[in-house]
Write a protein that holds these residues in place. Structure first.
Motif, mmCIF file in Angstrom:
data_model
loop_
_atom_site.group_PDB
_atom_site.id
_atom_site.type_symbol
_atom_site.label_atom_id
_atom_site.label_comp_id
_atom_site.label_asym_id
_atom_site.label_seq_id
_atom_site.Cartn_x
_atom_site.Cartn_y
_atom_site.Cartn_z
ATOM 1 N N ARG A 126 64.633 35.652 25.790
ATOM 2 C CA ARG A 126 63.289 36.003 25.323
ATOM 3 C C ARG A 126 62.251 35.816 26.436
ATOM 4 N NH1 ARG A 126 61.446 32.519 21.281
ATOM 5 N NH2 ARG A 126 62.728 30.922 22.275
ATOM 6 N N ALA A 127 61.073 36.403 26.220
ATOM 7 C CA ALA A 127 60.028 36.400 27.240
ATOM 8 C C ALA A 127 59.533 34.986 27.533
ATOM 9 C CB ALA A 127 58.868 37.287 26.790
ATOM 10 N N ARG A 128 59.365 34.149 26.499
ATOM 11 C CA ARG A 128 58.790 32.824 26.723
ATOM 12 C C ARG A 128 59.700 31.937 27.582
ATOM 13 N NH1 ARG A 128 56.279 29.866 21.625
ATOM 14 N NH2 ARG A 128 55.044 31.789 21.765
ATOM 15 N N PRO A 129 61.011 31.829 27.251
ATOM 16 C CA PRO A 129 61.877 31.051 28.153
ATOM 17 C C PRO A 129 61.938 31.632 29.565
ATOM 18 C CG PRO A 129 62.947 31.383 26.029
ATOM 19 C CD PRO A 129 61.728 32.247 26.033
ATOM 20 N N LEU A 130 61.919 32.970 29.678
ATOM 21 C CA LEU A 130 61.925 33.580 31.009
ATOM 22 C C LEU A 130 60.678 33.208 31.793
ATOM 23 C CD1 LEU A 130 63.327 37.177 30.373
ATOM 24 C CD2 LEU A 130 64.304 35.458 31.902
ATOM 25 N N LEU A 131 59.541 33.206 31.120
ATOM 26 C CA LEU A 131 58.290 32.828 31.779
ATOM 27 C C LEU A 131 58.334 31.379 32.240
ATOM 28 C CD1 LEU A 131 55.376 33.454 32.566
ATOM 29 C CD2 LEU A 131 54.678 32.815 30.248
ATOM 30 N N LEU A 132 58.847 30.495 31.381
ATOM 31 C CA LEU A 132 58.962 29.087 31.754
ATOM 32 C C LEU A 132 59.887 28.918 32.954
ATOM 33 C CD1 LEU A 132 58.397 26.110 31.241
ATOM 34 C CD2 LEU A 132 60.259 26.112 29.553
ATOM 35 N N ALA A 133 61.017 29.631 32.943
ATOM 36 C CA ALA A 133 61.942 29.555 34.076
ATOM 37 C C ALA A 133 61.281 30.051 35.356
ATOM 38 C CB ALA A 133 63.193 30.376 33.779
ATOM 39 N N GLY A 134 60.482 31.114 35.254
ATOM 40 C CA GLY A 134 59.785 31.623 36.424
ATOM 41 C C GLY A 134 58.800 30.626 36.998
ATOM 42 N N VAL A 135 58.103 29.900 36.118
ATOM 43 C CA VAL A 135 57.156 28.880 36.571
ATOM 44 C C VAL A 135 57.891 27.760 37.297
ATOM 45 C CG1 VAL A 135 55.540 27.107 35.794
ATOM 46 C CG2 VAL A 135 55.438 29.410 34.812
ATOM 47 N N VAL A 136 59.030 27.344 36.742
ATOM 48 C CA VAL A 136 59.814 26.273 37.378
ATOM 49 C C VAL A 136 60.298 26.720 38.755
ATOM 50 C CG1 VAL A 136 61.925 24.910 37.218
ATOM 51 C CG2 VAL A 136 60.507 25.242 35.185
ATOM 52 N N VAL A 137 60.802 27.947 38.855
ATOM 53 C CA VAL A 137 61.256 28.461 40.153
ATOM 54 C C VAL A 137 60.096 28.504 41.144
ATOM 55 C CG1 VAL A 137 62.100 30.517 41.353
ATOM 56 C CG2 VAL A 137 63.199 29.770 39.252
ATOM 57 N N ALA A 138 58.933 28.926 40.679
ATOM 58 C CA ALA A 138 57.781 29.077 41.566
ATOM 59 C C ALA A 138 57.257 27.743 42.076
ATOM 60 C CB ALA A 138 56.668 29.834 40.837
ATOM 61 N N LEU A 139 57.318 26.701 41.236
ATOM 62 C CA LEU A 139 56.690 25.431 41.595
ATOM 63 C C LEU A 139 57.671 24.353 42.040
ATOM 64 C CD1 LEU A 139 54.009 25.139 38.753
ATOM 65 C CD2 LEU A 139 53.751 26.104 41.052
ATOM 66 N N PHE A 140 58.911 24.399 41.587
ATOM 67 C CA PHE A 140 59.835 23.289 41.819
ATOM 68 C C PHE A 140 61.079 23.690 42.619
ATOM 69 C CE2 PHE A 140 57.353 21.955 38.171
ATOM 70 C CZ PHE A 140 57.098 20.624 38.440
ATOM 71 N N THR A 141 61.033 24.798 43.315
ATOM 72 C CA THR A 141 62.138 25.160 44.206
ATOM 73 C C THR A 141 61.563 25.618 45.545
ATOM 74 O OG1 THR A 141 62.347 27.555 43.782
ATOM 75 C CG2 THR A 141 63.338 26.070 42.156
ATOM 76 N N SER A 142 62.412 25.667 46.534
ATOM 77 C CA SER A 142 61.997 26.134 47.864
ATOM 78 C C SER A 142 61.980 27.653 47.958
ATOM 79 C CB SER A 142 62.949 25.576 48.930
ATOM 80 O OG SER A 142 64.289 25.979 48.667
ATOM 81 N N LEU A 143 62.418 28.337 46.901
ATOM 82 C CA LEU A 143 62.601 29.784 46.983
ATOM 83 C C LEU A 143 61.321 30.559 47.310
ATOM 84 C CD1 LEU A 143 64.414 32.158 46.861
ATOM 85 C CD2 LEU A 143 64.383 32.075 44.371
ATOM 86 N N PRO A 144 60.179 30.301 46.644
ATOM 87 C CA PRO A 144 58.985 31.087 46.996
ATOM 88 C C PRO A 144 58.579 30.929 48.458
ATOM 89 C CG PRO A 144 58.639 29.888 44.955
ATOM 90 C CD PRO A 144 59.899 29.363 45.548
ATOM 91 N N TRP A 145 58.753 29.733 48.999
ATOM 92 C CA TRP A 145 58.371 29.471 50.390
ATOM 93 C C TRP A 145 59.259 30.237 51.361
ATOM 94 C CZ3 TRP A 145 54.133 26.306 51.321
ATOM 95 C CH2 TRP A 145 53.636 25.629 50.200
ATOM 96 N N PHE A 146 60.553 30.318 51.047
ATOM 97 C CA PHE A 146 61.462 31.025 51.941
ATOM 98 C C PHE A 146 61.488 32.521 51.658
ATOM 99 C CE2 PHE A 146 62.554 26.798 52.923
ATOM 100 C CZ PHE A 146 63.110 26.835 54.190
ATOM 101 N N ALA A 147 61.077 32.921 50.459
ATOM 102 C CA ALA A 147 60.984 34.346 50.166
ATOM 103 C C ALA A 147 59.896 35.012 50.993
ATOM 104 C CB ALA A 147 60.718 34.553 48.674
ATOM 105 N N VAL A 148 58.852 34.266 51.354
ATOM 106 C CA VAL A 148 57.744 34.834 52.145
ATOM 107 C C VAL A 148 57.802 34.368 53.603
ATOM 108 C CG1 VAL A 148 56.307 34.977 50.091
ATOM 109 C CG2 VAL A 148 56.121 32.970 51.555
#
Length: 475
Positions: A126-148
């Motif tokens: 569902r959209a809500r769990p997906l949104l929560l997962a996206g927030v966690v990836v954005a704030l609590f992983t190194s992925l956004p920093w290495f993606a850019v």
């Protein structure tokens, strides 16, 4: 819309949402993060593109004149970074050398892989769990920093997911989906010398798992087909690397004009330096010209003012490359215990060292008058320390979550997690032992762990919803 079309449209929508979640550092700073190697790839890539255009002009019947920038090999100072990745940077860079296009292209590649991952593990999330997962990836992983990050680093983690997906995708998975994963994996393998080694370890582990499954289930034909898909990125990436070496510098090698990282690592650790100081007077070795009695850091020995890259001639670097395996073999015979101890220590440190120290937004690309680019200072708020701690929290939370889920993991999830762990361990060994212990090396792949944990959680949140809906319907 047909079920297959609806599923593909959902994958694209999920990928687009992930792309936005990953882009927040780019939106905040207005430019990619740069490392000193970023401009090396850029300069090599622009010269490589000029060289290819000049050759194409000659093949098409031009006057055969080749610009000075095109006649030189695309490497710098007798060394050569990945030519396929350099050409990618050169083709994607703007006229002023800005690398935004390359970063956006890498982000799109990554988003497509994550879309496939979620489409297979949690197709009805569902959209809500997906949104929560996206927030966690954005704030609590190194992925956004290495993606850019204008470097090939993020492609190492993507490679782990690609090989894992190819190993566990069901027999009925779409051919185009597999072909896309093979294409992305091939590019990732060719993008950096360490990725070739990482891909080799991953493919070996995946093939071993498939061989065990084949014996257990007796599905010989499917096992062979899946093994071919798994091995395809490694073989194609190696072929792309060879083609780049032959075309760019006329050398048949999987690591053309490499810098002697393993040797300089052993010099900094001590065993190789002691052996060289004891033997430089007896044997004529080019590396002796650069070895001193004082302790030497690998970074200074390679890139410092008195280092190899600035002072060794191309012929001397060729000689040092030839000396490297001979010296390391002699060091291993002379001090096997010390070499093993330092290698084990470097591996352990690298396994637990991940942060954002080398992902810098306080730099920008400056175009020079000689069609070469450099890095210059730029104003930026430094958020690396607080987000470094948040990344640690994300990894710790993922480890705890996976530990709680271990008894409920299905065969697909166990296969993905097992191969991801192999990739994390292999990455620490390859970079920590053969290159250097650095924040960015493990940070470039450690995000895979929380991403998988979130994907497994999304799959279970969907199951809970389905069970609840079924009970309500029956009532």
């Amino acid at each position: 819309m047909a079920p297959a079309g609806a599923a593909r449209a959902r994958q694209l929508a999920v990928g687009a949402a992930l792309l936005l979640a990953l882009a927040w550092p780019l939106l905040l700073y207005g430019r990619p993060a740069y490392f000193f190697d970023s401009v090396a790839y850029l300069n090599s890539g622009t010269r490589g593109v000029a060289m290819l255009l000049a050759r194409l002009q000659g093949w098409l019947g031009g006057d055969g004149g080749v610009a000075a920038a095109a006649t030189a090999a695309p490497g710098e100072g007798g060394s050569l970074r990945s030519l396929p990745y350099s050409l990618f940077i050169g083709l994607m860079a703007s006229a002023g050398g800005q690398m935004l296009g390359a970063v956006l292209a890498q982000m799109a590649m990554l988003a497509s892989v994550l879309g496939i991952l979620l489409g297979r593990l949690a197709p009805g999330a569902r959209a809500r769990p997906l949104l929560l997962a996206g927030v966690v990836v954005a704030l609590f992983t190194s992925l956004p920093w290495f993606a850019v990050f204008a470097m090939p680093d993020m492609l190492a983690g993507m490679l782990i997911l690609v090989i894992g997906l190819l190993a566990v995708l069901p027999a009925g998975a779409g051919r185009y989906e597999r072909l896309w994963l093979v294409a992305l994996g091939s590019f990732a393998v060719a993008a950096h010398a360490s990725h070739l080694l990482l891909g080799g370890v991953m493919v070996a582990a995946a093939l071993a798992g498939l061989a065990w499954q084949g014996k257990k289930r007796g599905e010989e034909k499917r096992r062979v087909q899946r093994a071919a898909w798994v091995a395809a990125p490694l073989l194609a990436g190696a072929a792309l690397t060879l083609a780049g070496a032959v075309t760019g510098v006329g050398e048949v090698s999987l690591a053309p004009r490499r810098l002697p990282f393993a040797l300089t690592r052993a010099i900094e650790d001590g065993p190789a330096q002691r052996w060289l100081l004891a033997n430089c007077g007896r044997e004529p070795m080019v590396i002796c010209k650069f070895v001193t009695k004082a302790p030497q850091r690998q970074a200074d020995l390679l890139f410092g003012p008195e280092g190899l890259l600035r002072n060794a001639t191309p012929a001397e670097l060729d000689a040092i490359r030839a000396e490297e395996p001979v010296i390391l073999r002699q060091v291993a015979l002379a001090e096997p215990g010390a070499l093993f101890t330092t290698a084990a220590s470097n591996f352990a440190q690298q396994m637990l060292r991940f942060g954002l120290e080398e992902v810098r937004f306080d730099q920008r690309i400056i175009a020079g008058s000689d069609v070469r680019f450099a890095l210059g200072p730029a104003p930026a708020i430094d958020l690396r320390r607080p987000f470094g701690w948040m990344i640690w929290l994300g990894v710790a939370g993922a480890a705890l979550g996976l530990a709680r889920l271990r008894s409920s993991l299905n065969a697909t999830e166990r296969g993905l997690l097992g191969l991801a762990l192999v990739g994390l361990v292999a990455n620490a060994g390859i970079t920590g032992v053969l290159s250097a212990v650095a924040d960015r090396y493990q940070s470039r792949v450690v995000w895979v762990l929380p991403v998988l944990a979130l994907a497994f959680w999304l799959a279970r949140s969907r199951r809970v919803d389905s069970d609840t809906a079924t009970k309500v319907t029956l009532a």
